[in-house]
Write a protein that holds these residues in place. Structure first.
Motif: not given
Length: 411
Positions: A54-59, A91-99
């Motif tokens: 999904m589009d979101g944030y990796a934490v 910390q968090a990383v902005r992440i997109f589908t498939g990344a």
């Protein structure tokens, strides 16, 4: 001499017809509907890394376990452009589908559940369980997994899978080779100017389409005049091309100019049968010439195509390693038909849907075996068994469907 029953004739044509096991390698783009010759294993793992679904944030889940608090966004991971660093505490990383999932992260929080502030801080609107919205490495398959089997037909889904397995070429079974020879002094090819006593050779184009739709390769031997030298030369060309099946069009009857059967017999063809109890298509010939099967189709265009549907199509499908689709359906007659004689009749008909949704087959009034226009307009063949009595409109019947596609309501 009694005419051979249709069912017996079909059984003889298909007897000992087994899939051709010769193997060849073809580019994946050319492998549509081919049969795999060997099992196919994955050459890579899919997905090759843990990825966001999904589009979101990796934490790190430990940072959001209570559903409160705030994290600082330290980078972005998108498909084809992963984040080079890791995710540390807070910390968090902005992440997109498939990344790719950054190192240290174990959960993705969808963007709808996050509020992002101007200074790259984010806060959370609700709880997210550990591991959510992540596709683990190897979720689909792993390197070495055997995912496709010998004999599988490479349809859309399997072609996609083979591509994901990183196969640019695939081993497939060789397709049956069918040599098609039209015969007769009266024939010229489309585009040529016929003499006053000549016609256009048309049967071969319909037969070729049936061969290719069944999974075979059609070899065009052209038109041979009515003389033994021309017939021998054409048959030699088919043999040199490695034909598994030789199909002749016309010239196998009993007229003075029907030389095909004799030409083949001179070369050693073992004749299995000639003449069967069907209409159209009574003068159908079948035999063996060395390794080749020989199928002599009638010269009349409709007879030729009806016989190709009933005999050649299932033969090619079997040699290709496929399973024939049963194209028979039950229907009701759209108009009355007369009593039948000793030959099984295949009447060209249009299909429609009745008021109750029933399939209605309406035979054409003219059933002459030379009428190509009628055959082209037909959706199906109404099967009339030997000695079938007259039948009225609305009575049940069996049809062979000639084409796929929608059926309209009403005649």
């Amino acid at each position: 001499m009694a005419l051979l029953a249709l069912e017996e004739a079909i059984a003889r044509v298909l007897a000992d017809a087994v899939p051709i096991m010769d193997e060849e390698s073809v580019p994946l783009r050319d492998a549509r509907l081919r049969h795999l010759a060997r099992d196919l294993a994955a050459t890579r793992t899919q997905p090759p890394f843990s990825a966001s679904a999904m589009d979101g944030y990796a934490v790190r889940h430990a940072d959001i376990a209570d559903g409160t608090g705030e994290l600082r966004v330290v980078g972005t991971s998108s498909a084809g452009h992963g984040f080079g660093g890791g995710v540390g505490a807070g910390q968090a990383v902005r992440i997109f589908t498939g990344a790719p999932l950054p190192e240290g992260a174990d959960t993705v929080v969808i963007q709808e559940n996050v509020e992002r502030h101007a200074d790259d801080r984010i806060t959370f609107r609700e709880m997210t369980e550990r591991g959510r919205h992540i596709r683990a490495a190897g979720l689909d398959f792993r390197e070495g997994d055997r995912l496709l089997g010998a004999g599988d037909i490479l349809d859309a889904g399997r072609l996609m899978l083979a591509a994901a397995m990183n196969h640019a070429e695939v081993p497939v079974r060789r397709r049956p080779r069918v040599a098609i020879l039209a015969t007769g002094d009266e024939l010229v090819l489309p585009g040529e100017t016929p003499a006053v006593d000549q016609i256009i050779a048309s049967n071969g184009f319909g037969v070729r389409a049936i061969v290719e739709e069944a999974g075979g390769v059609a070899i065009d031997l052209g038109v041979a005049p009515d003389d033994f030298a021309s017939l021998d030369a054409a048959i030699d060309r088919g043999d040199a091309a490695g034909a598994d099946v030789l199909v002749t069009l016309g010239g196998a009857s009993v007229g003075d100019h029907d030389l095909v059967r004799e030409a083949l017999s001179r070369r050693g063809m073992a004749l299995d049968f000639w003449k069967i109890a069907m209409r159209p298509g009574k003068p159908l010939m079948f035999g063996r010439l060395g390794r080749q099967r020989v199928l002599g189709l009638p010269g009349n265009p409709v007879s030729s195509l009806v016989c190709a549907h009933l005999f050649l199509r299932p033969l090619v499908i079997r040699l290709a390693g496929g399973i024939e689709r049963d194209d028979r359906r039950t229907a009701v007659l759209g108009r009355a038909v007369g009593a039948n004689d000793e030959r099984q009749d295949y009447m060209r008909a249009r299909l429609s849907l009745g008021d109750e949704g029933e399939l209605v087959a309406t035979p054409f009034e003219r059933q002459d075996s030379s009428m190509m226009r009628v055959f082209a307009q037909a959706d199906a063949l109404v099967v009339r068994p030997p000695y079938a009595p007259a039948a009225d409109a609305g009575e049940p019947c069996v049809v062979h469907c000639l084409r796929e596609g929608p059926i309209t309501r009403g005649a």
